[in-house]
Scaffold this motif. Structure first.
Motif, mmCIF file in Angstrom:
data_model
loop_
_atom_site.group_PDB
_atom_site.id
_atom_site.type_symbol
_atom_site.label_atom_id
_atom_site.label_comp_id
_atom_site.label_asym_id
_atom_site.label_seq_id
_atom_site.Cartn_x
_atom_site.Cartn_y
_atom_site.Cartn_z
ATOM 1 N N ARG A 3 -18.873 -15.226 42.778
ATOM 2 C CA ARG A 3 -19.760 -15.442 42.778
ATOM 3 C C ARG A 3 -21.294 -16.125 41.886
ATOM 4 O O ARG A 3 -20.185 -16.442 40.781
ATOM 5 C CB ARG A 3 -20.906 -13.519 42.284
ATOM 6 N N ARG A 222 -18.042 -6.010 35.347
ATOM 7 C CA ARG A 222 -17.826 -6.741 36.552
ATOM 8 C C ARG A 222 -17.310 -5.723 36.928
ATOM 9 O O ARG A 222 -17.923 -5.280 38.205
ATOM 10 C CB ARG A 222 -16.586 -7.423 36.572
ATOM 11 N N SER A 223 -16.517 -4.256 36.611
ATOM 12 C CA SER A 223 -16.437 -3.333 36.930
ATOM 13 C C SER A 223 -17.998 -2.138 37.051
ATOM 14 O O SER A 223 -17.477 -1.589 38.336
ATOM 15 C CB SER A 223 -15.438 -2.341 35.496
ATOM 16 N N ARG A 224 -18.962 -3.103 36.945
ATOM 17 C CA ARG A 224 -20.022 -1.296 36.976
ATOM 18 C C ARG A 224 -20.885 -2.386 37.702
ATOM 19 O O ARG A 224 -21.427 -1.479 38.724
ATOM 20 C CB ARG A 224 -20.686 -2.009 35.152
ATOM 21 N N VAL A 225 -20.770 -3.443 38.000
ATOM 22 C CA VAL A 225 -20.932 -4.212 39.373
ATOM 23 C C VAL A 225 -20.922 -3.492 40.430
ATOM 24 O O VAL A 225 -20.964 -3.061 41.992
ATOM 25 C CB VAL A 225 -21.904 -5.650 39.749
ATOM 26 N N GLN A 226 -19.548 -3.674 40.534
ATOM 27 C CA GLN A 226 -18.641 -3.365 41.213
ATOM 28 C C GLN A 226 -18.605 -2.052 41.723
ATOM 29 O O GLN A 226 -18.685 -1.571 43.328
ATOM 30 C CB GLN A 226 -17.244 -3.757 41.233
ATOM 31 N N ALA A 227 -18.724 -0.841 41.181
ATOM 32 C CA ALA A 227 -19.053 -0.135 41.364
ATOM 33 C C ALA A 227 -20.194 0.816 42.326
ATOM 34 O O ALA A 227 -20.362 1.353 42.577
ATOM 35 C CB ALA A 227 -18.926 1.551 39.648
#
Length: 227
Positions: A3, A222-227
């Protein structure tokens, strides 16, 4: 990964919540960001106001002598003596702020919640982040003293135990604001080791500390966005 991200740093050293809100409204919001990360700590300002109200702080953390104003060398010597004296009494509660930590930070929490709600317009992802300081509760007494060198100079009204109490209250405050506004919260207060390899003073990372913090921040985001 994969991204492209445009990053805008809208922070300046020493900005309180009101100034950050002003910066956001006039310079950041018009850019229509998708994600807003708020990393701000109002401990210095809030405790200074409480200490002044308690009559133990007059707004000047250190008054230079006449000789130090004439001699740069003596100014450094004098400053070192002031730091040494304050470190010697860093655990004493005499003439230190004893107010309830939650009460000291209450208004900061209110203003921070207002800032978060401003940032949440247009369905933006908003995240609060706590980056912590070099002083930690799990350190030895010697490590705590070394970690407090610049802190005792600029915040003479806080003992080491007093600061640790208000630091815990700060994290609880961020959790409460995050819960009430339904924004994210990343507690990264311990991801950077609390020693001189990563800090340039009691509060600010050096380049190595900044890299460790940035890696941890990116992983959490990144974990927050992917979740």
């Amino acid at each position: 990964p994969g991204r492209e991200i445009d990053y805008v740093n809208a922070a300046l050293n020493g900005y309180n919540i009101e100034r950050v809100a002003l910066m956001y409204r006039h310079f950041v919001a018009p850019l229509r960001p998708d994600i807003v990360v708020i990393c701000i700590n109002d401990i210095n300002g809030a405790t200074a106001l409480a200490a002044r109200a308690a009559g133990i702080y007059d707004g000047v953390h250190y008054r230079r002598s006449h000789l130090s104003k004439q001699s740069a060398l003596w100014a450094r010597v004098e400053k070192n003596f002031v730091v040494m004296w304050r470190l010697l009494h860093a655990y004493s509660e005499r003439r230190k702020l004893k107010a309830d930590a939650e009460a000291v930070l209450w208004d900061s929490g209110r203003r921070l919640a207002e800032l978060v709600r401003d940032c949440q317009q247009e369905d933006r992802l908003v995240v609060l982040v706590e980056n912590g300081r070099r002083l930690r509760s799990d350190q030895s007494r010697w490590q705590q003293i070394r970690a407090s060198t610049s802190q005792v100079f600029f915040l003479p009204y806080l003992s080491i135990p007093g600061f640790l109490r208000i630091q815990r209250a700060q994290i609880e405050l961020l959790q409460e604001v995050a819960a009430s506004t339904k924004c994210g919260f990343f507690d990264l207060s311990n991801v950077v080791p609390g020693d001189s390899r990563y800090y340039q003073d009691s509060a600010h990372f050096n380049d190595a500390g900044s890299r460790v913090f940035a890696d941890a921040m990116a992983a959490q985001l990144r974990s927050r966005v992917q979740a």
